[in-house]
Enzyme design. Sequence first.
Site, PDB file in Angstrom:
ATOM      1  N   ALA A   1       0.808  -1.232   0.000  1.00  0.00           N
ATOM      2  CA  ALA A   1       0.000   0.000   0.000  1.00  0.00           C
ATOM      3  C   ALA A   1       0.836   1.276   0.000  1.00  0.00           C
ATOM      4  O   ALA A   1       0.387   2.318  -0.468  1.00  0.00           O
ATOM      5  CB  ALA A   1      -0.948   0.008   1.197  1.00  0.00           C
ATOM      6  N   GLY A   2       2.068   1.218   0.514  1.00  0.00           N
ATOM      7  CA  GLY A   2       2.882   2.431   0.605  1.00  0.00           C
ATOM      8  C   GLY A   2       3.688   2.748  -0.631  1.00  0.00           C
ATOM      9  O   GLY A   2       4.322   3.803  -0.706  1.00  0.00           O
TER      10      GLY A   2
ATOM     11  N   ALA B   1       2.073  -5.449  -4.228  1.00  0.00           N
ATOM     12  CA  ALA B   1       3.461  -5.614  -3.760  1.00  0.00           C
ATOM     13  C   ALA B   1       4.207  -6.638  -4.604  1.00  0.00           C
ATOM     14  O   ALA B   1       3.646  -7.634  -5.039  1.00  0.00           O
ATOM     15  CB  ALA B   1       3.463  -6.063  -2.297  1.00  0.00           C
TER      16      ALA B   1
ATOM     17  N   LYS C   1       8.157 -11.743 -13.111  1.00  0.00           N
ATOM     18  CA  LYS C   1       6.791 -11.270 -13.333  1.00  0.00           C
ATOM     19  C   LYS C   1       5.989 -12.257 -14.186  1.00  0.00           C
ATOM     20  O   LYS C   1       4.805 -12.492 -13.940  1.00  0.00           O
ATOM     21  CB  LYS C   1       6.793  -9.893 -14.014  1.00  0.00           C
ATOM     22  CG  LYS C   1       7.398  -8.774 -13.180  1.00  0.00           C
ATOM     23  CD  LYS C   1       6.782  -8.626 -11.806  1.00  0.00           C
ATOM     24  CE  LYS C   1       5.489  -7.872 -11.776  1.00  0.00           C
ATOM     25  NZ  LYS C   1       5.028  -7.584 -10.397  1.00  0.00           N
TER      26      LYS C   1
ATOM     27  N   VAL D   1       5.405   3.380 -15.628  1.00  0.00           N
ATOM     28  CA  VAL D   1       4.413   4.219 -14.952  1.00  0.00           C
ATOM     29  C   VAL D   1       5.029   5.559 -14.551  1.00  0.00           C
ATOM     30  O   VAL D   1       6.018   5.608 -13.825  1.00  0.00           O
ATOM     31  CB  VAL D   1       3.868   3.497 -13.695  1.00  0.00           C
ATOM     32  CG1 VAL D   1       2.769   4.336 -13.053  1.00  0.00           C
ATOM     33  CG2 VAL D   1       3.330   2.109 -14.053  1.00  0.00           C
TER      34      VAL D   1
END
Length: 321
Positions: free
Chosen positions: A13-14, A84, A165, A191
């Site tokens: 989340a961070g 994550a 991935k 991104v």
Amino acid sequence: MAEEKGRVCVTGAGGYVGSWLVKLLLSKGYEVHGTVRDPGDEKNAHLRKLDKASENLKLFKADLLDYSSLLAAIEGCIGVFHVASPVPSGAVPNPEVELIEPAITGTLNVLKACSEIRVKRVVVVSSVTAVLLNPSWPRDKVKDEACWSDKEYCRATKNWYHLSKTAAESEALEYGKKNMLDVVTVCPCFVFGPMLQSTTNTSSLFLIKILRDGVDVLENRLRHFVDVRDTAEALLLAYEKPEAEGRYICTSHNMRMKDLAEKLRSMYPNHNYPKNFTDAKEEQVLSSEKLQKLGWNYRSLEQTLIDSVQSYQDAGLISKD
């Protein structure tokens, strides 16, 4: 409002994408359980400042390789966003142990916890690196969701992140089929966009280097870009749309590095841009048509660049001229 939307969990989340996803979910009336390595760490302070965070965000100390910590965070949630992912800093002497196994094991731990809690849907964040490296894909064909990076080719060419991935995403979809768990994967590209977190992430650092460090030589390769806010929207769509299934490529713009540098120069002429560009091999274009059919829209590249630069200036990472 929060009761209507229910409670969801966001792993990581961070982080860069995770922070924007948490912000979006809170704004839409969700209650959010966010996993971070250390809830008390100053680098997660930005999450507590988000609108509605005080009443609707709960941070959990969790590690992807610690199943019980994930189970505690996912308990009571109806949906999970697995954002994550282990990203190595610097060289990886033993990629199998340090990168590939943790990526797979971490993802499977999240999915097993989701099965145990019986969540309705899991959205797994993969990457276009799980799409791009396929030497047998026809040269004249746009790469879509049917294209997977070739694991053996990744191994042979030492593209360890691509391999991690690809392996984690394929395992996730396979697990979903075998265990009757609704798993959807999203594959973002490079991104960009404004940062909410105080630590600088890898893709932002890449753009900062072009603006600040005066890189002498840059490979003129084709890059695919997407705004971090549009990425968060894509993840929410993949979760909320009942018809969403399988995998989704998340990309909005593609451009060669020389053209990107020229675009930035036209907008911000006072920075020290790369002087020389080396030739790069021809690369195929990716399609996010499947995601757009789900209702996804994206910002202009100009808007993303303007907001990115503003964010770096506000953080004191680049000069304000």
